[in-house]
Design a protein around this motif. Structure first.
Motif, PDB file in Angstrom:
ATOM      1  N   LEU A 234      42.229  -2.327  59.934  1.00 50.00           N
ATOM      2  CA  LEU A 234      41.068  -1.564  59.486  1.00 50.00           C
ATOM      3  C   LEU A 234      41.528  -0.673  58.358  1.00 50.00           C
ATOM      4  CD1 LEU A 234      38.202  -0.267  59.671  1.00 50.00           C
ATOM      5  CD2 LEU A 234      39.220   1.368  61.281  1.00 50.00           C
ATOM      6  N   HIS A 235      40.840  -0.740  57.230  1.00 53.83           N
ATOM      7  CA  HIS A 235      41.033   0.226  56.144  1.00 53.83           C
ATOM      8  C   HIS A 235      39.925   1.255  56.313  1.00 53.83           C
ATOM      9  CE1 HIS A 235      41.754   1.753  52.046  1.00 53.83           C
ATOM     10  NE2 HIS A 235      40.440   1.875  52.014  1.00 53.83           N
ATOM     11  N   TRP A 236      40.306   2.526  56.464  1.00 51.39           N
ATOM     12  CA  TRP A 236      39.348   3.606  56.740  1.00 51.39           C
ATOM     13  C   TRP A 236      39.429   4.648  55.637  1.00 51.39           C
ATOM     14  CZ3 TRP A 236      39.994   8.390  60.111  1.00 51.39           C
ATOM     15  CH2 TRP A 236      38.754   8.889  60.532  1.00 51.39           C
ATOM     16  N   THR A 237      38.309   4.871  54.955  1.00 50.88           N
ATOM     17  CA  THR A 237      38.225   5.851  53.876  1.00 50.88           C
ATOM     18  C   THR A 237      37.304   6.985  54.296  1.00 50.88           C
ATOM     19  OG1 THR A 237      38.533   4.123  52.206  1.00 50.88           O
ATOM     20  CG2 THR A 237      37.554   6.180  51.460  1.00 50.88           C
ATOM     21  N   LEU A 238      37.696   8.210  53.950  1.00 56.10           N
ATOM     22  CA  LEU A 238      36.886   9.396  54.225  1.00 56.10           C
ATOM     23  C   LEU A 238      36.618  10.165  52.941  1.00 56.10           C
ATOM     24  CD1 LEU A 238      38.599  10.994  57.367  1.00 56.10           C
ATOM     25  CD2 LEU A 238      36.452   9.732  57.289  1.00 56.10           C
TER      26      LEU A 238
ATOM     27  N   VAL B 103      39.394  12.360  51.067  1.00 61.63           N
ATOM     28  CA  VAL B 103      40.158  13.136  52.038  1.00 61.63           C
ATOM     29  C   VAL B 103      41.200  12.202  52.648  1.00 61.63           C
ATOM     30  CG1 VAL B 103      40.032  14.399  54.219  1.00 61.63           C
ATOM     31  CG2 VAL B 103      38.172  14.595  52.558  1.00 61.63           C
ATOM     32  N   ASN B 104      42.409  12.688  52.835  1.00 56.33           N
ATOM     33  CA  ASN B 104      43.448  11.917  53.490  1.00 56.33           C
ATOM     34  C   ASN B 104      43.080  11.776  54.972  1.00 56.33           C
ATOM     35  OD1 ASN B 104      45.743  10.992  54.815  1.00 56.33           O
ATOM     36  ND2 ASN B 104      47.144  12.214  53.585  1.00 56.33           N
ATOM     37  N   PRO B 105      42.760  10.564  55.445  1.00 57.36           N
ATOM     38  CA  PRO B 105      42.362  10.396  56.838  1.00 57.36           C
ATOM     39  C   PRO B 105      43.446  10.829  57.828  1.00 57.36           C
ATOM     40  CG  PRO B 105      41.772   8.460  55.586  1.00 57.36           C
ATOM     41  CD  PRO B 105      42.639   9.305  54.700  1.00 57.36           C
ATOM     42  N   GLY B 106      44.706  10.720  57.445  1.00 58.10           N
ATOM     43  CA  GLY B 106      45.794  11.143  58.319  1.00 58.10           C
ATOM     44  C   GLY B 106      45.731  12.629  58.625  1.00 58.10           C
TER      45      GLY B 106
END
Length: 185
Positions: free
Chosen positions: A147-151, A158-161
């Motif tokens: 899964l590639h997850w972008t916020l 925003v850095n999802p981490g």
């Protein structure tokens, strides 16, 4: 620094907005396979490229959960992101990429369909936190199942981490009982 990029030092400014009790987005999570930020091209290109999300490796077919309650503003399957679902949650936008399934147009509108996984997500649908919204696939530009997850917050990447770390800390604080106070007098 890239314009519009939220740094971990700015994450404190985003707490207290409700997302801290969100859902981790991947069932059967194995590892983070590619971080947010500049990286070497994973498909053999030369130089570096900016990776605008966080990649979660998981077995193909693992369920993806909606991070935070919101409204589906787009379903698509015709970009490098593959089959995707884009959700708006207040000032936050979260995008889930490389999912199994495809987008179909029906009389009621556009829908992301993964029949084998029992998932149909309609553009315009309201989603609950933690709701299963798809499965890990290999659609679009990908070298393996993930899964590639972008916020984005108010349009800024925003850095999802950073968000996941803050979320874990907030959830830990909620589930850890306070130390008992004793009367010392």
């Amino acid at each position: 620094m890239m314009p519009g990029l939220l740094l971990s030092s700015q994450a404190q400014d985003l707490t207290g907005l409700g997302w801290e009790l969100g859902s981790f987005p991947v069932e059967n999570f194995q590892t983070y396979s590619s971080p947010f930020g500049y990286r070497a091209s994973p498909t053999g290109g030369y130089g570096t490229e900016f990776h605008n999300g966080l990649d979660f490796a998981a077995p193909e077919g693992s369920y993806i959960r909606n991070w935070w309650a919101g409204k589906v503003i787009e379903v698509s399957d015709d970009t490098a992101c593959g089959t995707l679902v884009r959700v708006q949650s207040g000032a936050w936008q979260h995008v889930y990429c490389h999912m199994k399934g495809q987008v179909e147009t029906e009389p009621r509108g556009r829908v992301m369909v993964d029949r084998a996984g029992g998932v149909e997500i309609w553009q315009g649908q309201t989603l609950a936190t933690g709701m299963r919204i798809g499965r890990v696939g290999m659609t679009g530009r990908t070298t393996g199942p993930h899964l590639h997850w972008t916020l984005r917050h108010q349009g800024q990447l925003v850095n999802p981490g950073v968000v996941l770390q803050a979320m874990a800390e907030a959830q830990q604080a909620v589930t850890t009982p306070e130390s008992p106070v004793t009367n010392q007098g």
